[in-house]
Design a protein around this motif. Sequence first.
Motif, short mmCIF file in Angstrom:
data_model
loop_
_atom_site.label_atom_id
_atom_site.label_comp_id
_atom_site.label_asym_id
_atom_site.label_seq_id
_atom_site.Cartn_x
_atom_site.Cartn_y
_atom_site.Cartn_z
N VAL A 81 0.83 -1.21 0.00
CA VAL A 81 0.00 0.00 0.00
C VAL A 81 0.87 1.26 0.00
O VAL A 81 0.51 2.26 -0.63
CB VAL A 81 -0.96 -0.02 1.21
CG1 VAL A 81 -1.62 1.33 1.43
CG2 VAL A 81 -2.02 -1.10 1.02
N GLU A 82 2.00 1.21 0.68
CA GLU A 82 2.86 2.39 0.81
C GLU A 82 3.73 2.64 -0.43
O GLU A 82 4.47 3.62 -0.46
CB GLU A 82 3.76 2.23 2.05
CG GLU A 82 2.97 2.29 3.34
CD GLU A 82 3.78 1.84 4.56
OE1 GLU A 82 4.99 1.53 4.42
OE2 GLU A 82 3.17 1.78 5.65
N ARG A 83 3.64 1.79 -1.44
CA ARG A 83 4.43 1.95 -2.63
C ARG A 83 3.54 2.13 -3.86
O ARG A 83 2.43 1.66 -3.89
CB ARG A 83 5.36 0.75 -2.81
CG ARG A 83 6.61 1.00 -2.01
CD ARG A 83 7.25 -0.22 -1.44
NE ARG A 83 8.18 0.23 -0.41
CZ ARG A 83 7.81 0.48 0.85
NH1 ARG A 83 6.58 0.29 1.25
NH2 ARG A 83 8.69 0.92 1.72
N ASP A 84 4.08 2.80 -4.86
CA ASP A 84 3.33 2.99 -6.10
C ASP A 84 3.87 2.05 -7.18
O ASP A 84 4.82 1.29 -6.95
CB ASP A 84 3.40 4.45 -6.55
CG ASP A 84 4.82 4.96 -6.79
OD1 ASP A 84 5.76 4.14 -6.87
OD2 ASP A 84 4.99 6.18 -6.90
N ASP A 85 3.24 2.11 -8.35
CA ASP A 85 3.64 1.24 -9.45
C ASP A 85 5.12 1.40 -9.78
O ASP A 85 5.82 0.41 -10.02
CB ASP A 85 2.82 1.54 -10.71
CG ASP A 85 1.37 1.08 -10.61
OD1 ASP A 85 1.05 0.31 -9.67
OD2 ASP A 85 0.57 1.50 -11.46
N GLU A 86 5.60 2.63 -9.78
CA GLU A 86 7.00 2.88 -10.14
C GLU A 86 7.96 2.22 -9.17
O GLU A 86 8.91 1.56 -9.58
CB GLU A 86 7.28 4.38 -10.23
CG GLU A 86 8.68 4.67 -10.72
CD GLU A 86 8.94 6.14 -10.94
OE1 GLU A 86 10.11 6.52 -10.82
OE2 GLU A 86 7.99 6.89 -11.25
N SER A 87 7.71 2.39 -7.87
CA SER A 87 8.65 1.81 -6.90
C SER A 87 8.57 0.28 -6.87
O SER A 87 9.56 -0.37 -6.56
CB SER A 87 8.42 2.39 -5.50
OG SER A 87 7.15 2.07 -5.03
N LEU A 88 7.44 -0.27 -7.24
CA LEU A 88 7.29 -1.73 -7.25
C LEU A 88 7.75 -2.38 -8.55
O LEU A 88 8.21 -3.53 -8.53
CB LEU A 88 5.82 -2.11 -6.99
CG LEU A 88 5.30 -1.87 -5.58
CD1 LEU A 88 3.79 -2.04 -5.54
CD2 LEU A 88 5.98 -2.81 -4.59
N TYR A 89 7.61 -1.66 -9.69
CA TYR A 89 7.80 -2.33 -10.97
C TYR A 89 8.70 -1.61 -11.98
O TYR A 89 8.83 -2.09 -13.10
CB TYR A 89 6.43 -2.60 -11.62
CG TYR A 89 5.65 -3.62 -10.84
CD1 TYR A 89 5.98 -4.97 -10.90
CD2 TYR A 89 4.60 -3.25 -10.02
CE1 TYR A 89 5.28 -5.92 -10.17
CE2 TYR A 89 3.90 -4.19 -9.27
CZ TYR A 89 4.25 -5.52 -9.36
OH TYR A 89 3.55 -6.46 -8.62
N SER A 90 9.36 -0.51 -11.60
CA SER A 90 10.14 0.21 -12.61
C SER A 90 11.56 -0.33 -12.79
O SER A 90 12.18 -0.07 -13.80
CB SER A 90 10.20 1.70 -12.28
OG SER A 90 10.95 1.91 -11.10
N GLY A 91 12.07 -1.05 -11.82
CA GLY A 91 13.43 -1.56 -11.97
C GLY A 91 13.73 -2.63 -10.94
O GLY A 91 12.93 -2.89 -10.03
N PRO A 92 14.89 -3.27 -11.08
CA PRO A 92 15.26 -4.35 -10.18
C PRO A 92 15.34 -3.89 -8.72
O PRO A 92 15.62 -2.72 -8.44
CB PRO A 92 16.65 -4.78 -10.66
CG PRO A 92 16.78 -4.24 -12.04
CD PRO A 92 15.92 -3.02 -12.09
N MET A 93 15.10 -4.82 -7.80
CA MET A 93 15.20 -4.52 -6.38
C MET A 93 16.68 -4.29 -6.05
O MET A 93 17.53 -5.09 -6.43
CB MET A 93 14.62 -5.66 -5.55
CG MET A 93 14.52 -5.33 -4.07
SD MET A 93 13.51 -6.49 -3.14
CE MET A 93 14.68 -7.84 -2.90
#
Length: 165
Positions: free
Chosen positions: A116-128
């Motif tokens: 919930v605290e993250r958006d699409d970009e922080s979850l899916y824009s690049g490798p962890m």
Amino acid sequence: MAATTQSELLAMTEKEFAKLDKLMNSIPADIALRKDEEDTSIKDVVAHRANWIALFLGWYFDGLAGKTVHFPAEGYKWNELKRYNARLRENQASLSWDEARALLRDRHAQLISFIVERDDESLYSGPMKGANNDWKPGRWAEAAGPSHYRSAGKYIRGRLREMAA
């Protein structure tokens, strides 16, 4: 199909946990504590899933902080998961069925907060960060949550069938 957005990940995580939670609630402690041929119980599998959520969150936050990320855990390599899991079962042996379920529910709540605290970009824009692979944080979260919930449910249903036979 893997989630690609925060809303998909959140919905999938909630759906899979609800199914697992309903299944767990139907199992009495004496059944949940019964060991299989590999010395593993339903309780062990549930507590194991809670641990992996904590591992994932640790990996994520260690990577963000620029710390060394230990995969799967400090002192273990991926090809040593059997040894890691055996040690984890030892460490969690004193947990009751109620405690194991409460631990998973607590870790699930932490995972939901993370999503919930993250958006699409922080979850899916690049490798962890720190993962040393191409998996995005959302993919790691899915592996630690809904994928593990599904595999736990499959194990539990199989064990219940075996015990009923």
